[in-house]
Design an enzyme around this catalytic site. Structure first.
Site, short mmCIF file in Angstrom:
data_model
loop_
_atom_site.label_atom_id
_atom_site.label_comp_id
_atom_site.label_asym_id
_atom_site.label_seq_id
_atom_site.Cartn_x
_atom_site.Cartn_y
_atom_site.Cartn_z
N TYR A 2 8.71 -60.33 -31.97
CA TYR A 2 7.05 -60.35 -31.93
C TYR A 2 6.68 -61.69 -32.34
O TYR A 2 6.65 -61.87 -33.66
CB TYR A 2 6.64 -59.20 -32.70
CG TYR A 2 6.60 -57.73 -31.80
CD1 TYR A 2 7.03 -57.99 -30.48
CD2 TYR A 2 6.12 -56.85 -32.08
CE1 TYR A 2 7.11 -56.79 -29.79
CE2 TYR A 2 6.21 -55.48 -31.56
CZ TYR A 2 6.64 -55.59 -30.44
OH TYR A 2 6.76 -54.42 -29.63
N LYS A 60 21.25 -55.15 -30.69
CA LYS A 60 21.82 -55.41 -29.37
C LYS A 60 22.90 -56.57 -29.33
O LYS A 60 23.06 -57.76 -28.79
CB LYS A 60 20.89 -55.96 -28.22
CG LYS A 60 21.14 -56.14 -26.76
CD LYS A 60 21.76 -54.86 -26.39
CE LYS A 60 22.00 -55.08 -24.66
NZ LYS A 60 22.81 -53.87 -24.30
N ASP A 114 19.79 -50.10 -25.61
CA ASP A 114 19.89 -49.38 -24.52
C ASP A 114 20.52 -47.82 -24.49
O ASP A 114 19.98 -46.75 -23.95
CB ASP A 114 20.46 -50.01 -23.52
CG ASP A 114 21.76 -50.81 -23.67
OD1 ASP A 114 21.93 -50.82 -24.79
OD2 ASP A 114 22.65 -51.21 -22.75
N ASP A 153 9.48 -50.63 -32.43
CA ASP A 153 8.13 -50.17 -31.80
C ASP A 153 8.52 -49.46 -30.56
O ASP A 153 7.77 -48.30 -30.53
CB ASP A 153 7.55 -51.65 -31.38
CG ASP A 153 6.21 -51.20 -31.03
OD1 ASP A 153 5.40 -50.21 -31.18
OD2 ASP A 153 5.44 -52.25 -30.32
N ASP A 213 7.70 -44.97 -30.47
CA ASP A 213 6.64 -44.57 -29.58
C ASP A 213 7.44 -43.46 -28.64
O ASP A 213 6.85 -42.41 -28.48
CB ASP A 213 6.14 -45.50 -28.46
CG ASP A 213 5.08 -46.57 -29.25
OD1 ASP A 213 4.76 -46.15 -30.42
OD2 ASP A 213 4.57 -47.26 -28.53
#
Length: 360
Positions: free
Chosen positions: A137, A190, A223, A247, A251
């Site tokens: 971000y 990742k 993933d 994030d 959610d």
């Protein structure tokens, strides 16, 4: 030895439904503290958002930022920065500015299904611990500037930053939280593709894990984690991730537990904490007494829990537990707003929670 103190808490109403759900949270916090035998809060309302732009020429006035530094914690309502006039729309939004200024590095987002709610996975009971200052971000990972740049009209570049100190402190936050829960931490990364950056995140988290031998540890690629979360959310306890991954996962977990309308969060450093619902400002229902205050109320309860833990204040911890149980008891009893399938207004739901946190 248990300490009891009178807290000074900031209130920033924000935009949209903020002026409805934040005062609702104040009512519940006051009732819960009274029921726990704790001192009342000294509330200080501070300007922020669209109203602050009109009155002070800034979405987050300097006076607000200075006042926050003198308080024990804050309640922040949702804001609608996309609707601000320029240049405010293009600036770092108010919550981002506060998080960056006070280095609120830990975004703690629990997801727990509601009995009587509309959860896809009602047995969900986990917490996403999201690193809040670095990662991908761009507006949070640089001292100055946005972290994004365009060397040509057709090329855009964003920086992803990972540092050992930042990873170490978010990992410690995750493991400390796990020790209060079911003693399991899942590291999300990742590292198979982003071997240096995400690889550093994974390695440092595993190093921190060595200091918590009583906590079970596993790790998944981002993933794969989305699939595991969909299939077996109930098997996860504390999930730690960098900014963007955290994030997205939080959610997703909020929706599995019921909806983003019931998803609470806090943003914290070692000595400051801000309660902030995970959802937006819902301007389409603002001022209609229809807003669901669950997420904001639960976020306020999390702030009480953070204060109680930090200061060894059993009464604040008691009040925090009363806030959560009051909300759950109301929903369990069929009192909820329209988005959860009920008919209660914001005010009616808040009154039902207040009734349930107060001894009869």
């Amino acid at each position: 030895m248990t300490t009891t103190r009178r807290y000074r808490l900031g209130v920033m109403l924000g935009d949209g439904i903020g002026p409805e759900i934040v005062p609702a949270s104040v009512r519940v916090v006051d009732a819960a503290l009274a029921a726990a035998g704790a001192d009342a809060v000294d509330w200080q309302e501070l300007p922020l958002g669209a109203a602050a732009i009109e009155e002070h020429g800034s979405a987050i006035p300097a006076a607000t930022m200075s006042a926050l530094a003198e308080l024990d914690g804050w309640l922040l309502g949702p804001h609608d920065s996309a609707a601000y006039p320029e240049p405010f729309r293009s600036q770092l939004n108010p919550s981002g500015a506060i998080r960056k200024h006070f280095d609120l590095y830990a975004n703690i987002r629990p997801a727990r299904g509601f009995e009587g709610g509309k959860a896809i996975a009602p047995d969900t009971d986990l917490v996403v611990v999201r690193e809040n200052t670095e990662g991908f971000y761009a507006d949070r990972n640089t001292y100055a500037g946005t972290g994004e740049f365009m060397p040509s009209p057709d090329v855009a570049v964003a920086m992803g930053i990972f540092t050992r100190p930042a990873v170490e402190r978010i990992a410690r936050a995750a493991f400390e939280l796990a020790q209060r829960r079911r003693k399991k931490v899942t590291i999300v990364h990742k590292a198979n593709v982003l071997q240096l950056s995400s690889g550093l995140f994974k390695r440092v988290c595993l190093e921190v894990a060595e200091g918590y031998p009583d906590v079970e540890v596993d790790d998944f690629h981002i993933d794969a984690m989305t699939v595991h979360l969909l299939r077996r959310a109930s098997s996860f306890d504390v999930v730690v991730a960098e900014n963007m991954f955290g994030d997205i996962l939080s959610d997703m977990a909020g929706e599995l537990a019921g909806s983003l309308g019931i998803a609470p969060s806090i943003n914290a450093s070692d000595d400051r904490c801000m309660a902030q619902a995970a959802h937006g400002s819902a301007p389409d229902i603002a001022g209609k007494d229809l807003a669901n205050p669950v997420a904001m109320i639960l976020s306020s309860g999390m702030l009480l829990d953070w204060l109680g833990t930090r200061h060894g204040d059993e009464r604040a911890l008691d009040a925090a537990a009363r806030v959560e149980e009051g909300v759950r008891a109301a929903v369990r009893g069929g009192v909820c707003t329209r988005d959860l399938g009920g008919t209660a207004s914001t005010d009616e739901f808040t009154a039902a929670v207040v009734e349930r946190v107060t001894p009869g």
